[in-house]
Design an enzyme around this catalytic site. Structure first.
Site, PDB file in Angstrom:
ATOM      1  N   ASP A  36     -14.323 -12.930  23.325  1.00  0.00           N
ATOM      2  CA  ASP A  36     -13.978 -11.934  22.303  1.00  0.00           C
ATOM      3  C   ASP A  36     -13.334 -10.713  22.963  1.00  0.00           C
ATOM      4  O   ASP A  36     -12.909  -9.778  22.273  1.00  0.00           O
ATOM      5  CB  ASP A  36     -15.179 -11.571  21.415  1.00  0.00           C
ATOM      6  N   SER A  37     -13.223 -10.746  24.311  1.00  0.00           N
ATOM      7  CA  SER A  37     -12.412  -9.744  25.005  1.00  0.00           C
ATOM      8  C   SER A  37     -10.960  -9.824  24.537  1.00  0.00           C
ATOM      9  O   SER A  37     -10.168  -8.920  24.825  1.00  0.00           O
ATOM     10  CB  SER A  37     -12.484  -9.948  26.523  1.00  0.00           C
ATOM     11  N   ASP A  62     -16.565 -17.509  22.397  1.00  0.00           N
ATOM     12  CA  ASP A  62     -17.500 -16.430  22.068  1.00  0.00           C
ATOM     13  C   ASP A  62     -17.740 -16.353  20.568  1.00  0.00           C
ATOM     14  O   ASP A  62     -16.783 -16.394  19.781  1.00  0.00           O
ATOM     15  CB  ASP A  62     -16.892 -15.082  22.483  1.00  0.00           C
ATOM     16  N   LYS A  94     -20.671 -19.176  22.943  1.00  0.00           N
ATOM     17  CA  LYS A  94     -21.385 -18.197  23.771  1.00  0.00           C
ATOM     18  C   LYS A  94     -21.885 -17.055  22.890  1.00  0.00           C
ATOM     19  O   LYS A  94     -21.147 -16.559  22.035  1.00  0.00           O
ATOM     20  CB  LYS A  94     -20.474 -17.669  24.890  1.00  0.00           C
ATOM     21  N   GLU A  98     -23.573 -10.383  33.330  1.00  0.00           N
ATOM     22  CA  GLU A  98     -22.478  -9.411  33.473  1.00  0.00           C
ATOM     23  C   GLU A  98     -23.014  -8.044  33.882  1.00  0.00           C
ATOM     24  O   GLU A  98     -23.997  -7.553  33.297  1.00  0.00           O
ATOM     25  CB  GLU A  98     -21.696  -9.302  32.151  1.00  0.00           C
TER      26      GLU A  98
HETATM   27  O1  KIV Z   1     -15.343 -11.828  26.180  1.00  0.00           O
HETATM   28  C1  KIV Z   1     -15.267 -12.180  27.368  1.00  0.00           C
HETATM   29  O2  KIV Z   1     -14.192 -12.342  27.919  1.00  0.00           O
HETATM   30  C2  KIV Z   1     -16.513 -12.416  28.087  1.00  0.00           C
HETATM   31  C3  KIV Z   1     -16.461 -12.673  29.565  1.00  0.00           C
HETATM   32  C4  KIV Z   1     -15.670 -11.750  30.337  1.00  0.00           C
HETATM   33  C5  KIV Z   1     -17.784 -12.955  30.138  1.00  0.00           C
HETATM   34  O3  KIV Z   1     -17.533 -12.429  27.497  1.00  0.00           O
END
Ligand code: KIV
Length: 272
Positions: A52-53, A91, A121, A190
């Site tokens: 979700d980044s 995510d 995730k 993290e």
């Molecule tokens: O959203 C994301 O990219 C993440 C990772 C960097 C662990 O959760």
């Protein structure tokens, strides 16, 4: 005769667990679109994480909180179409699993059914262990995520290293054990001190995937745009730039602008 390129074997959750059992480190990168997912898949990444980044990296939000389930489904579809060998994990965005576990199961199911993802995730520890258990019971593999959990931005007061004090560290070990016991197949750690990540990795039976968590984890994950120097906004200390492609990209675009304005492009070879 040219050598026949061996077709890479599709990675699966049992395959990732086998790598862990055999002590092979697990390499994970984020992916949000078809073209870059094709590249990371082609060079052999183990897991493509549709993080979700995407909200901060691609959409330009300050946090991941505005990202919707529909957006995650859209990006997952693109990544799934690209990945021939990597395991695709998506995510679950903020508010898609926190309210109740019925919601969480339905939304995890949509990421698999409509997005084509192979695992989901979730961020959180003891507080979401029952939800993790209920998704795992639907045969959807779950990756946990504890420590600096970006969806907890407001509680943490920003993106800060977690688990520095004894009480926070104790809670993170308990969170890791709860996610392991709930049936997750892997756990992202993290933004935690390296010694704590080592302690957590020894305390659980599943692979730990570190990001800003030192070298003792079973694997590492980074944001693809960060390691390529494509994120000009900010760069946390744990990021290593393995390539800096923003310079060549800028130069290429500047040449394009100049040639369009000067009339050099398109030439006869680009015209019909
Ligand atoms: O959203 C994301 O990219 C993440 C990772 C960097 C662990 O959760």
């Amino acid at each position: 005769m040219a050598p026949v390129k061996k077709k890479a074997q599709k990675k699966t959750v049992p395959g990732i667990l086998k790598m862990f059992a055999e002590g092979e480190k697990i390499a994970v990168l984020t992916a949000y679109d078809y073209s870059l997912a094709r590249l990371i898949d082609d060079v052999g990444i183990d897991i493509a994480l549709v993080g979700d980044s995407v909200g901060t990296v691609v959409s330009g939000y300050d946090t991941t909180l505005p990202v919707t389930l529909e957006e995650m489904i859209y990006h997952t579809r693109a990544v799934v179409r690209a990945c021939r060998q990597a395991l695709v994990v998506t995510d679950m965005p903020f508010l898609s699993y926190q309210v109740d576990s019925g919601d969480a199961r339905r939304n995890a199911g949509r990421l698999v059914k409509e997005g084509g993802s192979e695992a989901v995730k979730l961020e959180g520890g003891e507080n979401i262990a029952d939800t993790v258990r209920s998704i795992v019971a639907m045969d959807i593999p779950v990756m946990g995520h504890i420590g600096l959990t970006p969806q907890s931005f407001h509680r943490m007061g920003g993106y800060r290293v977690q688990g520095k004090g004894a009480e926070q560290a104790r809670q993170l070990v308990a969170d890791a054990r709860a996610i392991d016991a709930a049936g997750a197949f892997a756990l992202v750690l993290e933004g935690v001190p390296a010694t704590l990540a080592e302690e957590i990795s020894a305390a659980v039976s599943i692979p730990t995937i570190g990001i800003g968590a030192g070298p003792a984890c079973s694997g590492q994950v980074l944001v693809l745009h960060d390691i390529l120097g494509l994120c000009e906004k900010y760069s946390p200390r744990f990021v290593k730039k393995f390539a800096d492609v923003s310079g060549p990209i800028r130069a290429g675009i500047e040449s394009y602008i100049q040639e369009v304005k000067g009339g050099a492009f398109p030439g006869p070879e680009h015209s019909f």
